[in-house]
Design a protein around this motif. Structure first.
Motif, short mmCIF file in Angstrom:
data_model
loop_
_atom_site.label_atom_id
_atom_site.label_comp_id
_atom_site.label_asym_id
_atom_site.label_seq_id
_atom_site.Cartn_x
_atom_site.Cartn_y
_atom_site.Cartn_z
N GLU A 1 14.14 1.49 -4.46
CA GLU A 1 14.23 1.57 -3.01
C GLU A 1 12.82 1.41 -2.44
OE1 GLU A 1 17.01 1.92 -1.31
OE2 GLU A 1 18.33 2.21 -3.03
N PRO A 2 12.68 1.05 -1.17
CA PRO A 2 11.35 0.97 -0.57
C PRO A 2 10.61 2.29 -0.73
CG PRO A 2 12.98 0.03 0.91
CD PRO A 2 13.74 0.68 -0.22
N GLY A 3 9.33 2.20 -1.06
CA GLY A 3 8.54 3.43 -1.23
C GLY A 3 7.37 3.18 -2.14
N THR A 4 6.63 4.25 -2.40
CA THR A 4 5.46 4.18 -3.28
C THR A 4 5.79 4.86 -4.60
OG1 THR A 4 3.95 4.15 -1.42
CG2 THR A 4 3.02 4.80 -3.53
N PRO B 1 -2.58 6.85 -13.50
CA PRO B 1 -1.42 6.02 -13.17
C PRO B 1 -1.75 4.99 -12.09
CG PRO B 1 -1.20 8.21 -12.21
CD PRO B 1 -2.41 8.25 -13.10
N LEU B 2 -0.93 3.98 -12.01
CA LEU B 2 -1.12 2.92 -11.02
C LEU B 2 -0.08 3.08 -9.92
CD1 LEU B 2 -2.48 0.18 -10.24
CD2 LEU B 2 -0.66 -0.92 -11.52
N ALA B 3 -0.56 3.27 -8.68
CA ALA B 3 0.35 3.37 -7.54
C ALA B 3 0.71 1.97 -7.06
CB ALA B 3 -0.30 4.17 -6.43
N PHE B 4 1.98 1.76 -6.77
CA PHE B 4 2.39 0.48 -6.19
C PHE B 4 3.49 0.73 -5.17
CE2 PHE B 4 6.50 -0.37 -8.34
CZ PHE B 4 6.46 0.58 -9.35
N THR B 5 3.62 -0.20 -4.24
CA THR B 5 4.56 -0.02 -3.13
C THR B 5 5.61 -1.12 -3.15
OG1 THR B 5 2.82 0.99 -1.82
CG2 THR B 5 4.73 0.18 -0.62
N ILE B 6 6.83 -0.72 -2.94
CA ILE B 6 7.96 -1.65 -2.82
C ILE B 6 8.35 -1.69 -1.34
CG2 ILE B 6 10.40 -2.00 -3.43
CD1 ILE B 6 8.54 -2.54 -5.80
#
Ligand code: FES
Length: 78
Positions: free
Chosen positions: A17-20, A46-51
């Motif tokens: 779902e959309p989010g980080t 950790p690597l943060a990524f956004t959808i």
């Protein structure tokens, strides 16, 4: 710890779902392919990524992808 641990030599297909999100980069998480906090003390974070919109992705579990957090096929060479 300078090299991540290979958790698995195949990626995880997940629908997000959309989010980080925080992708596990060390390979030690108990919540793969996401961070569980297990990296503490390893020097790897950790690597943060956004959808932006709901979609299916293949997340790297070998932790050696050149396109982290996504699988790029590198696992086949390990
Ligand atoms: Fe890491 Fe495919 S699982 S590159």
């Amino acid at each position: 710890m300078t090299e991540p641990k290979i958790f698995d030599k195949k990626p995880s297909r997940v629908t997000l779902e959309p989010g980080t999100y925080h992708w596990c980069a060390c390979g030690l998480s108990t919540n793969q392919p996401f961070c569980s906090g297990a990296h503490k003390g390893t020097g790897i974070t950790p690597l943060a990524f956004t959808i932006e919109e709901k979609k299916e992705v293949w997340l790297c579990n070998c932790k050696h992808s050149a396109n982290k957090p996504f699988c790029d096929g590198t696992h086949k060479t390990l």
